[in-house]
Write a protein that holds these residues in place. Structure first.
Motif, short mmCIF file in Angstrom:
data_model
loop_
_atom_site.label_atom_id
_atom_site.label_comp_id
_atom_site.label_asym_id
_atom_site.label_seq_id
_atom_site.Cartn_x
_atom_site.Cartn_y
_atom_site.Cartn_z
N MET A 127 0.85 -1.20 0.00
CA MET A 127 0.00 0.00 0.00
C MET A 127 0.89 1.25 0.00
N PRO A 128 0.60 2.21 -0.77
CA PRO A 128 1.41 3.42 -0.80
C PRO A 128 1.41 4.11 0.56
N GLU A 129 2.48 4.74 0.89
CA GLU A 129 2.60 5.43 2.17
C GLU A 129 1.77 6.70 2.15
N PRO A 130 1.32 7.15 3.35
CA PRO A 130 0.55 8.40 3.42
C PRO A 130 1.31 9.58 2.84
N ALA A 131 2.64 9.56 2.94
CA ALA A 131 3.42 10.68 2.39
C ALA A 131 3.21 10.80 0.89
N ALA A 132 3.11 9.67 0.19
CA ALA A 132 2.87 9.70 -1.26
C ALA A 132 1.49 10.24 -1.56
N MET A 180 -10.53 10.56 -4.13
CA MET A 180 -10.31 9.21 -4.66
C MET A 180 -8.89 8.72 -4.37
N ILE A 181 -7.96 9.64 -4.22
CA ILE A 181 -6.59 9.25 -3.91
C ILE A 181 -6.51 8.56 -2.56
N TRP A 182 -7.40 8.95 -1.67
CA TRP A 182 -7.35 8.41 -0.31
C TRP A 182 -8.21 7.16 -0.13
N LEU A 183 -8.94 6.78 -1.18
CA LEU A 183 -9.74 5.56 -1.08
C LEU A 183 -8.84 4.34 -1.20
N LEU A 216 -1.89 7.14 -8.60
CA LEU A 216 -2.56 8.05 -7.69
C LEU A 216 -3.42 7.36 -6.65
N VAL A 217 -4.07 6.24 -7.02
CA VAL A 217 -5.02 5.58 -6.14
C VAL A 217 -4.32 4.49 -5.34
N PRO A 218 -4.45 4.52 -4.03
CA PRO A 218 -3.86 3.45 -3.22
C PRO A 218 -4.52 2.11 -3.51
N VAL A 219 -3.70 1.08 -3.59
CA VAL A 219 -4.20 -0.28 -3.87
C VAL A 219 -3.71 -1.22 -2.79
N VAL A 260 -0.19 12.36 0.28
CA VAL A 260 -0.13 13.81 0.51
C VAL A 260 0.54 14.50 -0.66
N LYS A 261 1.61 13.90 -1.16
CA LYS A 261 2.33 14.48 -2.29
C LYS A 261 1.44 14.57 -3.53
N HIS A 262 0.68 13.49 -3.80
CA HIS A 262 -0.22 13.50 -4.96
C HIS A 262 -1.34 14.52 -4.78
#
Length: 296
Positions: free
Chosen positions: A1-6, A135-138, A291-294, A8-10
């Protein structure tokens, strides 16, 4: 899963792009927007002048056809001859007037569309980008990915429309300036001589030094003489007048076909091609995956 920092960056990146696009909506595209705006304004003005000239020619024809002119001994058969000679010109002016009205309307609608696109396209894209931030945070791709892919496609189509309207105006301007304008100017010059006759026939003040009845008689005689001259001028130049009317009709029919049929159909084809494009699908998938966390 992508880190929260990524994430925030997106989010910051999309917000920055959205702000830049919103600011860009208040700035005209260098050269292209100015040329497009000038083309629409000048074309509408030229078509309006052409319409006024055409109606002036039609008015002269109508006055002459309804007048009883004594151009031969006893004036035998002259009224019938005038009608027969001027009927083709009368018919041509009516048809050209209809073409010019359609051309003016189409140019006006496209100018309004260009101005609306100029004002709202980048703003709408900015709003769509901001709405896509959640949607980036979903964490579930089932909802986020399709919506984000659709948002990206819609933004690209809006960008296409924003740049295609000035581009279509530039194409039309090139066609008009290089191919049509010389013929239009030549035809207008020839027809303006005829249309000016209407002013002479309709604006004739009576002589102030004469009595009422004598001034009325002189004015009527002058009108008859001007009508006779207008008729003779139109008879002598009937072929040139019809050729000028045909040239104008061909030019404005070309403008109408190119701007109302060919360029809009090309634009619709490009939009449809974008929706079906594999390259665009692959691009949106790659961008969405970034962009979307998976869930892993």
């Amino acid at each position: 899963m992508p880190e929260p920092a990524a994430q925030v960056k997106h989010t910051l990146l999309i917000t920055l792009i959205s702000a830049l696009l919103f600011a860009a909506s208040f700035v005209k595209i260098p050269v292209a927007d100015k040329l497009a705006d000038n083309y629409f304004s000048e074309s509408i003005q030229a078509a309006t002048i052409a319409y006024a000239t055409t109606r002036g020619v039609n008015a002269v024809v109508s006055v002459v056809k309804e007048s009883h002119l004594e151009l031969a001994p006893a004036g035998v058969g002259i009224t019938i001859a005038a009608g027969q000679i001027l009927d083709p010109i009368d018919d041509m002016t009516e048809r050209l007037s209809s073409v010019l009205v359609a051309a003016i309307a189409s140019l006006g609608i496209q100018k309004i569309g260009f101005e609306i696109s100029e004002v709202i396209s980048f703003k709408v894209i900015a709003i769509i980008l901001l709405l896509s931030v959640p949607m980036i945070w979903l964490n579930k791709t089932g909802l986020a990915m399709p919506l984000l892919k659709l948002a990206i496609k819609f933004c690209l189509i809006l960008l296409l429309l924003r740049f295609m309207l000035p581009a279509s105006a530039l194409i039309s301007h090139s066609l008009y300036a290089n191919w049509l304008q010389p013929g239009i100017a030549d035809s207008m010059q020839k027809l303006s001589i005829i249309s000016e006759s209407y002013d002479k026939m309709s604006n004739m003040p009576p002589e102030q030094s004469q009595g009422f009845f004598s001034s009325m008689t002189a004015s009527a005689a002058d009108k008859v003489e001007n009508t006779r001259k207008a008729f003779l001028t139109m008879v002598e130049n009937a072929e040139h007048i019809i050729n000028s009317l045909l040239q104008l009709m061909t030019a404005y029919l070309t403008i109408f076909v190119v701007q109302v049929l060919l360029l809009p159909l090309l634009m619709l084809w490009l939009i449809a091609a974008m929706f079906k494009s594999r390259t665009l699908d692959e691009f949106t998938v790659v961008l969405t995956n970034k962009l979307v966390p998976v869930h892993s």
